[in-house]
Structure formats: structure tokens, C-alpha cells
Design a protein around this motif. Structure first.
Motif, PDB file in Angstrom:
ATOM      1  N   GLY A  82      12.054 -21.984 -25.203  1.00  0.00           N
ATOM      2  CA  GLY A  82      11.316 -22.049 -26.506  1.00  0.00           C
ATOM      3  C   GLY A  82      10.582 -20.387 -26.503  1.00  0.00           C
ATOM      4  O   GLY A  82      10.579 -19.871 -28.053  1.00  0.00           O
ATOM      5  N   HIS A  83      10.802 -20.503 -25.719  1.00  0.00           N
ATOM      6  CA  HIS A  83       9.973 -18.646 -25.704  1.00  0.00           C
ATOM      7  C   HIS A  83      11.129 -17.899 -25.792  1.00  0.00           C
ATOM      8  O   HIS A  83      10.680 -16.710 -26.854  1.00  0.00           O
ATOM      9  N   ALA A  84      12.333 -17.906 -26.166  1.00  0.00           N
ATOM     10  CA  ALA A  84      13.326 -17.073 -25.957  1.00  0.00           C
ATOM     11  C   ALA A  84      13.725 -17.131 -27.864  1.00  0.00           C
ATOM     12  O   ALA A  84      14.119 -15.909 -28.497  1.00  0.00           O
ATOM     13  N   ALA A  85      13.546 -18.017 -27.824  1.00  0.00           N
ATOM     14  CA  ALA A  85      13.878 -19.075 -29.605  1.00  0.00           C
ATOM     15  C   ALA A  85      12.709 -18.464 -30.057  1.00  0.00           C
ATOM     16  O   ALA A  85      13.404 -17.497 -31.112  1.00  0.00           O
ATOM     17  N   MET A  86      11.216 -18.399 -29.936  1.00  0.00           N
ATOM     18  CA  MET A  86      10.067 -17.705 -30.867  1.00  0.00           C
ATOM     19  C   MET A  86      10.906 -16.337 -30.966  1.00  0.00           C
ATOM     20  O   MET A  86      10.150 -15.258 -31.518  1.00  0.00           O
ATOM     21  N   LEU A  87      10.983 -15.183 -29.462  1.00  0.00           N
ATOM     22  CA  LEU A  87      10.907 -14.048 -29.588  1.00  0.00           C
ATOM     23  C   LEU A  87      12.195 -13.532 -30.514  1.00  0.00           C
ATOM     24  O   LEU A  87      12.557 -12.712 -31.504  1.00  0.00           O
ATOM     25  N   MET A 108       5.574 -24.769 -26.005  1.00  0.00           N
ATOM     26  CA  MET A 108       4.413 -23.495 -24.745  1.00  0.00           C
ATOM     27  C   MET A 108       5.363 -22.631 -24.616  1.00  0.00           C
ATOM     28  O   MET A 108       4.639 -21.475 -25.043  1.00  0.00           O
ATOM     29  N   GLY A 109       6.171 -22.578 -24.245  1.00  0.00           N
ATOM     30  CA  GLY A 109       6.860 -21.129 -24.172  1.00  0.00           C
ATOM     31  C   GLY A 109       7.285 -19.980 -25.330  1.00  0.00           C
ATOM     32  O   GLY A 109       6.933 -19.179 -25.566  1.00  0.00           O
ATOM     33  N   ALA A 110       7.018 -20.940 -27.086  1.00  0.00           N
ATOM     34  CA  ALA A 110       6.752 -20.642 -27.956  1.00  0.00           C
ATOM     35  C   ALA A 110       5.530 -19.467 -28.287  1.00  0.00           C
ATOM     36  O   ALA A 110       5.232 -18.264 -28.072  1.00  0.00           O
ATOM     37  N   ILE A 111       4.879 -20.803 -27.804  1.00  0.00           N
ATOM     38  CA  ILE A 111       3.165 -19.857 -28.135  1.00  0.00           C
ATOM     39  C   ILE A 111       2.864 -18.630 -27.334  1.00  0.00           C
ATOM     40  O   ILE A 111       2.281 -17.256 -27.404  1.00  0.00           O
ATOM     41  N   GLY A 112       3.585 -18.422 -26.216  1.00  0.00           N
ATOM     42  CA  GLY A 112       3.965 -17.570 -25.198  1.00  0.00           C
ATOM     43  C   GLY A 112       4.485 -16.093 -25.456  1.00  0.00           C
ATOM     44  O   GLY A 112       3.265 -14.839 -25.537  1.00  0.00           O
ATOM     45  N   ALA A 113       5.562 -16.563 -26.262  1.00  0.00           N
ATOM     46  CA  ALA A 113       6.382 -15.511 -26.688  1.00  0.00           C
ATOM     47  C   ALA A 113       5.189 -14.638 -28.275  1.00  0.00           C
ATOM     48  O   ALA A 113       5.169 -13.869 -27.899  1.00  0.00           O
ATOM     49  N   LEU A 114       4.005 -15.931 -28.795  1.00  0.00           N
ATOM     50  CA  LEU A 114       4.000 -15.777 -29.625  1.00  0.00           C
ATOM     51  C   LEU A 114       2.335 -14.157 -29.490  1.00  0.00           C
ATOM     52  O   LEU A 114       2.617 -13.371 -29.578  1.00  0.00           O
ATOM     53  N   ARG A 115       2.283 -14.550 -28.236  1.00  0.00           N
ATOM     54  CA  ARG A 115       0.623 -13.867 -27.900  1.00  0.00           C
ATOM     55  C   ARG A 115       0.931 -12.690 -27.269  1.00  0.00           C
ATOM     56  O   ARG A 115       0.327 -11.582 -27.273  1.00  0.00           O
ATOM     57  N   GLU A 116       2.558 -12.991 -26.610  1.00  0.00           N
ATOM     58  CA  GLU A 116       3.383 -11.139 -25.806  1.00  0.00           C
ATOM     59  C   GLU A 116       3.719 -10.465 -26.876  1.00  0.00           C
ATOM     60  O   GLU A 116       3.486  -8.743 -27.191  1.00  0.00           O
TER      61      GLU A 116
END
Length: 221
Positions: A82-87, A108-116
Motif C-alpha cells: 500500500g505504501h509503494a502503491a500510494m507513492l 495503513m501503508g498508504a497513510i504512511g506514504a501520504l504523511r511522508e
């Protein structure tokens, strides 16, 4: 999805979440909040639930304009995916302003990427299929489409007890919507179709080197 074995380990009865309807519900909520470019982060292409949730996103999106395939990413149902996809979505020339995420770990991974990236809901819209115990999604301003796992398990247990007690008849498929309401279907296609549906979940994922998986968390097209 829960399969109820009736004989020889062959699944005959199914209890499933309303994956298409739930994904459409989450996507439509985002459009209803005024977002215009809603992406979808879903699971592996070979997994039935991932394809169904993608279909729900597409169904809702079509009602608001043409489908942008750049906004569809197949991932791995894990936080790193999710993190990689959001980035990747945020790096597009015209990035989305919202996303439907097909499971809670990827969200949860996507939220982390958004915050970054200096973003967070509700500035960037986010809807997710399924919540996580003890995680206050309202803290992140995320819309949750409940998975209703408790109800799915309860109905699966009832089906199994019915079969143990001698109930016969065609295979049954119970679909549990996001409010927990069931609909009971007799599957006319019979046992073979149900076996095929279950077996599709057991197929190995597309070939992907450890290096690619570790760096991106995404599955190849």
C-alpha cells in the motif's frame, strides 16, 4: 471468503463479503465528498477478492466519468504494498485526489506514504475495505467499509452445522453486505464452479524477483 467442506474436502458452500458492492460503496463515498480523481489500490490480480473490489471501484467510477487505468494499481494486500502503491500514484503527472484501498493493511501503508508526502486525509480522500481492531480510523479521517468478519464466520458455522445435521441440496452461497445483512443464493452452476473459485485463490502469484518485491511491494502487470 469462507468455504464449508461437505465431503472429501471439496468446498461446496461459500460465505463471502459483498466485495463488489462494498468497493463501489467506498468509492461512491469519496465522490460524494467532492473528490474528482479516485484511484484504486487492490490486491494481487490472481486473487478473487482483489478483482471483485477492483470491479466495484470501476463500477462507481464509470458513473462519474471515464476510467483512468493509471489510477489502478495491483498490489499485495500488505502494508508495504500500500505504501509503494500510494507513492506511485502521487508521482503521476496528474495524481489522484483520493483512493479506495482494498484492504486495511494496505491502507495503513498508504497513510504512511501520504504523511511522508505532506498529505493526509481528509485533504486526500481515503476509503478502505475492512477495519483493523484497536485502530481508530476516525483519527485518520478514513471512511471504512466494514468487512463484517464476525457475521461471515457465524453464517459459515451455521451452514456447516446444517450439513452435519443432514441437510442436502444444491451448494449455497451467502453474501454478507457491509451492514452485516446476508443474502442466500443457491448456486446453479454447481460444485465444479465453486471448486474453481476456491482453487483460483490458491494459484501462485505472478513471477516477481525478490529485489522487485522488496523495493516496490507491487506486483507486475
Amino acid at each position: 471468503m469462507v468455504a464449508v467442506d461437505r465431503s472429501a474436502g471439496i468446498p461446496t458452500d461459500l460465505v463471502v463479503a459483498a466485495n463488489v458492492a462494498g468497493a463501489a460503496e467506498g468509492t461512491e463515498w469519496l465522490y460524494g465528498q467532492g473528490f474528482k480523481r479516485v484511484a484504486c489500490i487492490t490486491g494481487p490480480r490472481h486473487v478473487t477478492t482483489a478483482r471483485q473490489r477492483r470491479a466495484g471501484w470501476a463500477e462507481a467510477t464509470h458513473a462519474h466519468g471515464p476510467l483512468n487505468e493509471d489510477y489502478l494499481l495491483w498490489s499485495d494486500y500488505h502494508a508495504a504494498g500500500g505504501h509503494a502503491a500510494m507513492l506511485r500514484l502521487l508521482g503521476l503527472e496528474t495524481p489522484p485526489d483520493a483512493a479506495f484501498v482494498a484492504n486495511n493493511l494496505m491502507a495503513m501503508g498508504a497513510i504512511g506514504a501520504l504523511r511522508e508526502s505532506g498529505l493526509q486525509p481528509p485533504e486526500f480522500g481515503l476509503a478502505v475495505f475492512g477495519d483493523l481492531p484497536f485502530v481508530p480510523w476516525e483519527r485518520y479521517a478514513v471512511h471504512v467499509v466494514p468487512l463484517q468478519a464476525r457475521e461471515i464466520g457465524a453464517h459459515a458455522a451455521r451452514l456447516l452445522l446444517d450439513r452435519i445435521n443432514g441437510e442436502v441440496g444444491s451448494p449455497r452461497k451467502i453474501i454478507i453486505d457491509s451492514s452485516g445483512r446476508p443474502s442466500d443464493e443457491h448456486v446453479d452452476a454447481g460444485r465444479a464452479a465453486l471448486v474453481g473459485q476456491i482453487e483460483s485463490l490458491a494459484q501462485p502469484p505472478p513471477a516477481c524477483s525478490p529485489r522487485v518485491r522488496s523495493q516496490t511491494g507491487l506486483l507486475p502487470d
